[in-house]
Write a protein that holds these residues in place. Sequence first.
Motif: not given
Length: 610
Positions: A56-75
């Motif tokens: 229901t929200s963007v999760p925390g603790q995502i590595p800052p060096e990430s280049q692709l973030l897939d948050l599709s098909k959520n709420r």
Amino acid sequence: MAFGLMPCFPSGRPCWHPLLFLALEAILTSISGSCPSVCECSSQDSTVLCSHRHLTSVPGQIPPESQLLDLSKNRIKALNQGMFSHLKALKELDLSENVISKIEPGTFRHLQNLMTLRLKNNKLKLVPAGVFSGLPNLTFLDISDNDIVILLDHSFKDLFNLRNLEAGDNQLVFVSHRAFGSLHNLQQLTLEKCNLTSVPAHALSHLHHLVEFRFRRLNISIIHNYSFKRLNHLKVLEIDQWPFLDTLEPNSLFGVNLTALTLTRCNLSSVPYEALQHLIYLTHLDLSYNPISVIQSRRLSVLLRLQELHLSGGRLVSIASGALQGLVYFRLLNVSKNLLMTLEEEVFHTLETLEILRLDGNPLSCDCRILWLIYRRDMINFDGQQPACATPAPLEGMAFEDFPEEIPADYFTCQKPVIYDKLLKQLIADEGEKIFFTCKGEGNPPPTISWLSPQNDLLDVNTNGRIRVLADGTLEIYYARPKDSGRYLCIAHNAAGNDTLLAELEVISKFSDTFTSTPFLTVVSQPSRRAPDAALKPFTLNMWVMAVVLAMGFLPFLSAVIICFIFIFCLSLSRGNIKHNAQIEYVRRKPYPPIEELENEDNKFTMKLM
């Protein structure tokens, strides 16, 4: 950080175990960032996959060096400022298929390296001005399949490097004039399945570098002149599924240099020749699934570079001879799934360049008109779809490839047309009447009926006006006039030959009963419509009527001459009484000289009249 194994000491003491170094490396790596428990992370590809996790929200603790973030098909319902502030290395962000209805301005401000942003299939109703600010390197944006009603001015502010915008499948009713004002480098635009009632010409005029424009599933009925003005770099225009589109104004495509044009699944009843005449660089034209019935002769010759013509799934019944004349680069014709009974060799300018021909799905009549195609079946590629005969009955369903190399004499024959009623048709009509001349012929294939007027004008079913040919070959003259008098020739023709029928018409003027001939002038009249076999009778003009007419013209002239003579006569009588000198008396105003002198002075002077 990578560590190697330390060398052993000469004294023989045991070396550090390699597992200790691997554990130390993992600890150091965890300091730089961790992966959310609900996601899958790959340090090698710098990807974080959180799709379909009921978030229901963007999760925390995502590595800052990430280049692709897939948050599709959520709420996820809303995007707020600061959500992605620590992901400065992010290049692709996928938020498709959520329930996002609100995006705060500045949400993406820190994503300086972001190149792809997907917001497809959410609940957005409005794109606030500047909501995408802070994305200087964004090249792809997908906001399709939302509930967006209007695109406001500066909705895409600061997206100077955007190349591709997907904005279709929304509830759009209006696009503001400056909605695309910042998209100076946009090359691909898709607008589809929305409620626009006209082409947003003013908004599109800002897209000077647009190359491909896909405009699908709309209810627009007409494309007005200059709808795509200033799109000088536009090469591909796709208009698909406009069920009410039946008109393209003559200059609707003026100003663009298209190489590919698609006008499919519309309501065009004819090829829009006038709108196409400006497209001299066009190579691909697709008019499939339109109720087009005829391709006229030589109307496409201005498209000098045309290579492919697709007109599949329509109502095509005829392709006129010379329809593709002048198209020296033409290589593909697709007229499958139409109502064609034949395709004559004269349709093409040349067969040397033709590579692919789609004729399948037509009720082809295998007669002499199509024999040329049987002989060339090994040279022409039918794209894996062999044409088949529908008539005559012995050949029904037989594919072209099934015919033997040596064609039997009774195959692919034609019969010359015959007009059975060959009697001369004569008709006398009054001015203003409606005239019909019938002409019917039979042959194999069924002949085409045309007429030749007394002025040698060819009239057929495509002729419009007061004189026209009906579908059954009948010549109709609406409101006959004297100039329509003369001989008309009916011509029934097919591939095997022709037959003719002569018809004569005399139209009597409404004023012809007033003026008749003199005794020495004899005019022969045609037989009456009510008695076509009656003998021809001479008739004469009335001399009394001629005398009255001459008198009516002579009397006014004689009266004018008499009046002039009377006026001149009266003027000449008065010339002897004219005086050339006149004496005028006057009175002096001064008190001197003495009155006695004044009494003796003659107070007169003489004037000469000029």
